[in-house]
Scaffold this motif. Structure first.
Motif, PDB file in Angstrom:
ATOM      1  N   UNK A  97       0.834  -1.204   0.000  1.00 29.00           N
ATOM      2  CA  UNK A  97       0.000   0.000   0.000  1.00 29.00           C
ATOM      3  C   UNK A  97       0.867   1.253   0.000  1.00 29.00           C
ATOM      4  N   UNK A  98       1.960   1.238   0.738  1.00 31.55           N
ATOM      5  CA  UNK A  98       2.880   2.374   0.744  1.00 31.55           C
ATOM      6  C   UNK A  98       3.405   2.645  -0.666  1.00 31.55           C
ATOM      7  N   UNK A  99       3.757   1.586  -1.390  1.00 25.88           N
ATOM      8  CA  UNK A  99       4.198   1.755  -2.770  1.00 25.88           C
ATOM      9  C   UNK A  99       3.112   2.352  -3.643  1.00 25.88           C
ATOM     10  N   UNK A 103       2.972   5.981  -5.670  1.00 22.74           N
ATOM     11  CA  UNK A 103       2.552   6.106  -7.066  1.00 22.74           C
ATOM     12  C   UNK A 103       1.458   7.163  -7.216  1.00 22.74           C
ATOM     13  N   UNK A 104       0.539   7.209  -6.260  1.00 24.87           N
ATOM     14  CA  UNK A 104      -0.511   8.224  -6.320  1.00 24.87           C
ATOM     15  C   UNK A 104       0.086   9.631  -6.286  1.00 24.87           C
ATOM     16  N   UNK A 105       1.157   9.803  -5.502  1.00 26.48           N
ATOM     17  CA  UNK A 105       1.746  11.129  -5.350  1.00 26.48           C
ATOM     18  C   UNK A 105       2.735  11.488  -6.459  1.00 26.48           C
ATOM     19  N   UNK A 106       3.570  10.535  -6.879  1.00 30.03           N
ATOM     20  CA  UNK A 106       4.687  10.885  -7.750  1.00 30.03           C
ATOM     21  C   UNK A 106       4.556  10.429  -9.202  1.00 30.03           C
ATOM     22  N   UNK A 107       3.652   9.522  -9.492  1.00 27.47           N
ATOM     23  CA  UNK A 107       3.561   8.969 -10.847  1.00 27.47           C
ATOM     24  C   UNK A 107       2.310   9.414 -11.598  1.00 27.47           C
ATOM     25  N   UNK A 108       1.728  10.505 -11.161  1.00 26.37           N
ATOM     26  CA  UNK A 108       0.451  10.942 -11.738  1.00 26.37           C
ATOM     27  C   UNK A 108      -0.563   9.799 -11.683  1.00 26.37           C
ATOM     28  N   UNK A 109      -0.555   9.084 -10.570  1.00 32.77           N
ATOM     29  CA  UNK A 109      -1.388   7.904 -10.427  1.00 32.77           C
ATOM     30  C   UNK A 109      -2.689   8.143  -9.700  1.00 32.77           C
ATOM     31  N   UNK A 113      -9.326   4.150 -10.379  1.00 30.73           N
ATOM     32  CA  UNK A 113      -8.941   2.740 -10.229  1.00 30.73           C
ATOM     33  C   UNK A 113      -7.833   2.587  -9.196  1.00 30.73           C
ATOM     34  N   UNK A 114      -6.814   3.432  -9.279  1.00 29.21           N
ATOM     35  CA  UNK A 114      -5.695   3.349  -8.340  1.00 29.21           C
ATOM     36  C   UNK A 114      -6.148   3.661  -6.918  1.00 29.21           C
ATOM     37  N   UNK A 115      -7.042   4.625  -6.787  1.00 27.75           N
ATOM     38  CA  UNK A 115      -7.561   4.979  -5.471  1.00 27.75           C
ATOM     39  C   UNK A 115      -8.390   3.839  -4.882  1.00 27.75           C
ATOM     40  N   UNK A 116      -9.229   3.203  -5.710  1.00 32.69           N
ATOM     41  CA  UNK A 116     -10.026   2.073  -5.231  1.00 32.69           C
ATOM     42  C   UNK A 116      -9.138   0.886  -4.842  1.00 32.69           C
ATOM     43  N   UNK A 117      -8.091   0.635  -5.633  1.00 35.23           N
ATOM     44  CA  UNK A 117      -7.173  -0.450  -5.290  1.00 35.23           C
ATOM     45  C   UNK A 117      -6.411  -0.133  -3.998  1.00 35.23           C
ATOM     46  N   UNK A 118      -6.085   1.147  -3.790  1.00 38.96           N
ATOM     47  CA  UNK A 118      -5.434   1.542  -2.534  1.00 38.96           C
ATOM     48  C   UNK A 118      -6.372   1.307  -1.354  1.00 38.96           C
ATOM     49  N   UNK A 119      -7.641   1.619  -1.532  1.00 36.12           N
ATOM     50  CA  UNK A 119      -8.612   1.374  -0.459  1.00 36.12           C
ATOM     51  C   UNK A 119      -8.755  -0.117  -0.171  1.00 36.12           C
ATOM     52  N   UNK A 120      -8.751  -0.947  -1.230  1.00 33.52           N
ATOM     53  CA  UNK A 120      -8.816  -2.394  -1.038  1.00 33.52           C
ATOM     54  C   UNK A 120      -7.589  -2.881  -0.269  1.00 33.52           C
ATOM     55  N   UNK A 121      -6.407  -2.385  -0.643  1.00 36.39           N
ATOM     56  CA  UNK A 121      -5.193  -2.771   0.078  1.00 36.39           C
ATOM     57  C   UNK A 121      -5.250  -2.299   1.528  1.00 36.39           C
ATOM     58  N   UNK A 122      -5.829  -1.135   1.751  1.00 33.66           N
ATOM     59  CA  UNK A 122      -5.936  -0.614   3.108  1.00 33.66           C
ATOM     60  C   UNK A 122      -6.827  -1.527   3.967  1.00 33.66           C
ATOM     61  N   UNK A 123      -7.917  -2.008   3.392  1.00 30.64           N
ATOM     62  CA  UNK A 123      -8.800  -2.919   4.117  1.00 30.64           C
ATOM     63  C   UNK A 123      -8.087  -4.243   4.388  1.00 30.64           C
TER      64      UNK A 123
END
Length: 136
Positions: A97-99, A103-109, A113-123
């Motif tokens: 999730x940290x990675x 990516x959200x901050x530095x890779x224009x990510x 989709x990326x935000x939803x996958x981050x939320x899934x990883x957070x859960x």
């Protein structure tokens, strides 16, 4: 000399307390994600935003390998049902999730989709970590 060998079937443990059930559910979620990547790498890559026509056999191998690693870690947590296995699962997903957050901050990510996958990883990370660290 007649020796009898007794074979016992391994039983899958299901926790009785809600906090451990939440950790167990996090492991089940990771197992499903890992199985998806292991069995259907093309679909997993498309879901992650890749153009599948450009993926090499090594890319499919890496995807299946990553899915197998996630599945194996989740199954270890499910079968052993120990605090330290839930801790290993939660920490490994949290580092992933940290990675993704990087990516959200530095890779224009910053995409839906990326935000939803981050939320899934957070859960998935939060459920076993919350149990082991005593938040549930």
């Amino acid at each position: 000399m007649d020796e009898q060998i007794e074979v016992k079937a391994m039983e899958l443990y299901f926790p009785t307390e809600l906090p451990e059930q939440l950790a167990y559910f996090g492991a089940v979620l990771l197992a499903l994600v890992g199985l998806f990547q292991l069995v259907l790498p093309s679909s997993a890559l498309r879901f992650a935003g890749f153009s599948v026509g450009q993926i090499t056999p090594e890319g499919y191998g890496a995807t299946r390998s990553h899915g197998g690693m996630q599945l194996g870690l989740a199954l270890a947590a499910l079968f052993l049902a120990q605090d330290w296995t839930y801790l290993a699962l939660g920490v490994s997903v949290a580092v992933g999730l940290f990675g993704r957050l990087l990516s959200l901050m530095f890779d224009r990510g910053l995409t839906i989709r990326n935000t939803l996958l981050a939320l899934l990883q957070m859960v998935i990370a939060g459920l076993p970590l919350g149990y082991v660290l005593g938040y549930f």
